[in-house]
Each structure stands twice: as structure tokens, then as C-alpha cells.
Design an enzyme around this catalytic site. Sequence first.
Site, PDB file in Angstrom:
ATOM      1  N   HIS A  18      12.780  -2.616  -0.798  1.00  0.00           N
ATOM      2  CA  HIS A  18      12.010  -2.040  -1.915  1.00  0.00           C
ATOM      3  C   HIS A  18      12.866  -0.973  -2.601  1.00  0.00           C
ATOM      4  CE1 HIS A  18       8.970   0.086  -4.186  1.00  0.00           C
ATOM      5  NE2 HIS A  18       8.232  -1.006  -4.082  1.00  0.00           N
ATOM      6  N   GLY A  36       1.655  -2.756  -6.225  1.00  0.00           N
ATOM      7  CA  GLY A  36       1.567  -1.425  -5.627  1.00  0.00           C
ATOM      8  C   GLY A  36       0.214  -0.794  -5.907  1.00  0.00           C
ATOM      9  N   GLY A  37       0.142   0.051  -6.928  1.00  0.00           N
ATOM     10  CA  GLY A  37      -1.055   0.831  -7.231  1.00  0.00           C
ATOM     11  C   GLY A  37      -2.341   0.011  -7.255  1.00  0.00           C
ATOM     12  N   SER A  56       3.794  -2.488 -12.102  1.00  0.00           N
ATOM     13  CA  SER A  56       2.617  -2.224 -12.936  1.00  0.00           C
ATOM     14  C   SER A  56       1.847  -3.490 -13.286  1.00  0.00           C
ATOM     15  CB  SER A  56       3.019  -1.439 -14.194  1.00  0.00           C
ATOM     16  OG  SER A  56       3.571  -0.190 -13.817  1.00  0.00           O
ATOM     17  N   TRP A 101       0.824  -1.224   0.000  1.00  0.00           N
ATOM     18  CA  TRP A 101       0.000   0.000   0.000  1.00  0.00           C
ATOM     19  C   TRP A 101       0.855   1.271   0.000  1.00  0.00           C
ATOM     20  CZ3 TRP A 101      -4.480  -0.927   4.092  1.00  0.00           C
ATOM     21  CH2 TRP A 101      -5.243  -2.027   3.683  1.00  0.00           C
ATOM     22  N   LYS A 102       2.130   1.144   0.268  1.00  0.00           N
ATOM     23  CA  LYS A 102       3.042   2.303   0.355  1.00  0.00           C
ATOM     24  C   LYS A 102       2.475   3.333   1.332  1.00  0.00           C
ATOM     25  CE  LYS A 102       4.472   1.361  -4.340  1.00  0.00           C
ATOM     26  NZ  LYS A 102       5.298   1.756  -5.444  1.00  0.00           N
TER      27      LYS A 102
HETATM   28  C1  PEP Z   1       5.717  -1.753  -5.931  1.00  0.00           C
HETATM   29  O1  PEP Z   1       5.999  -0.615  -5.596  1.00  0.00           O
HETATM   30  O2  PEP Z   1       6.096  -2.717  -5.229  1.00  0.00           O
HETATM   31  C2  PEP Z   1       4.954  -1.935  -7.151  1.00  0.00           C
HETATM   32  C3  PEP Z   1       5.000  -3.089  -7.751  1.00  0.00           C
HETATM   33  O3  PEP Z   1       4.233  -0.839  -7.586  1.00  0.00           O
HETATM   34  P1  PEP Z   1       3.228  -0.779  -8.858  1.00  0.00           P
HETATM   35  O4  PEP Z   1       2.438  -2.059  -8.856  1.00  0.00           O
HETATM   36  O5  PEP Z   1       2.394   0.407  -8.600  1.00  0.00           O
HETATM   37  O6  PEP Z   1       4.088  -0.667 -10.067  1.00  0.00           O
END
Ligand code: PEP
Length: 249
Positions: free
Chosen positions: A94, A233-234, A212, A10-11
Site C-alpha cells: 500500500h 478505504g474511507g 476515493s 479499514w486502515k
Molecule cells: C486506500 O487507501 O486503499 C484507498 C483506496 O483509500 P480511499 O478509498 O479512502 O481513497
Amino acid sequence: MRKHIVAGNWKMNTTLQEGIELAKNVNERISGKDVTVVLCTPFVHLTEVSQLITKDTLFLGAQNCADKESGAYTGEVSVAMIKSTGASYVIIGHSERRAYYGETNAILAEKVKLALNKELIPIFCIGEVLEEREVGKHFDVIKTQLDKGLFDLSSEEFGKLIIAYEPVWAIGTGKTASPEQAQEMHKVIRDHVHGKYGKQIAEDLSILYGGSCKPSNAAELFANPDVDGGLIGGASLQAEDFMGIVNAF
Ligand code: PEP
């Protein structure tokens, strides 16, 4: 046995109340499939989220931990504190921690040791930046991150952790690695682990892809023999998208 794992990172997103809603939503939608799901929430959410989990395939993780056990380190959060909330996983290394907070391979190696000593499962992140891939150094970069961050561990210790391959150029950019690029790198990682720790440990290691990953591309990424899940992430910030990825297996 190698596990299928989808972990949400979730950051620095969601207030406590929003986080509780999101976790409840994910918890409700889990239908007992053969996928381990991990929610890596902000530190301040851990205790509350831990109490609302009712599904036995859903687990809780932190996004970072201190590289010291305890003491006068203002603002830091120790592995013992994380463990005491009910969390069982912790993301370590990370690329945002490496890039913005100066976390070196040596610091990360300390964190991994501390986490394992407290029986937290590290999700250890590795990945190259675009310039490294463009000049053909990406495999060497990854091997160095493994050698320096993890390869001081005993076989028993190494056998407990998870690796997330996250090409930095794919994180939060909308530019996903192709299934072929992901498989190629995951195989390089598994082979490198095989060279150090032997066949069984390499075969049992779960290697997640991150960068992504979305419901629309998860299935083709997860179909690869060396891709055992994702670090998301997102797309982990909406229960429906996140569960779309979980259900891509
Ligand atoms: C992440 O930060 O671990 C990540 C995979 O981000 P995103 O899925 O948004 O690229």
C-alpha cells in the site's frame, strides 16, 4: 476466469467492538452476488471477524505482513499468524506502507513470496504520485513497481495474486481518477503483464482500482473492461457505502 472483487481497507480505524459491528453489518447485507468481497481489518480484529462470516462470497484479509518468516522481530506479524486467523488475503505495498514505513520494492517482493508460500492471496498495490503523472512518468513508475515487486515470480505464483492500481493523488483526497484514466492505466498494467507472463495470465488477472471510490462513482469505474473491482478505504468504514460499491457491478 477473471473475478470481480471489492476489498475494504479499514486502515487503522475501528476498535475491536466497532470492527465486529461493521463486519456483521456487511455480512448481513451480502446477497450472494457474483462479487468476491474482502474485509481487510486491523490485525487484532482478524480472529473475531473470521468467526462471524457466514456468506461464502465474503473473505478476510490483513493490511500488511512481515517480510520475515518468524523470529526476533518485535511487533511484526507473520504470514503464518495471519493465515492461522482464518484470513485468506493480504494487502502488500500500500502506498502508505511505501511512503511512511520505507517499504521498498525489494522488501515487498519478499512479502509477496512469503504470502504465496502460505497460500495467502496478495493484493499488491501500485500507484504513482501526482508529480510523476504531471511530468508524464506515471506509466514507467507503474511498470517499475511491477518489474521489481512481482516479476521474479513464476507464472504459477503470479497467477494467484491480485493487483490494485491506486494513484497516490487519489487516495483519501476525494479526487478520483476519471474512468478514462483508470481504464488507460489498467490496460497498460494488463499489457505489461501480458508481455511477461502471456495472454492467459494477463486475461485472468483481477486489477482493482483504488482512490476515493464511492457508491456514486463506482459504477462508471467498474464499467471499464480492464477494471475488475475496487480497493476501498474511507467508504469501507460504513456498511451501507461499502455495499453500495459492491452492488455497483
Ligand atoms: C486506500 O487507501 O486503499 C484507498 C483506496 O483509500 P480511499 O478509498 O479512502 O481513497
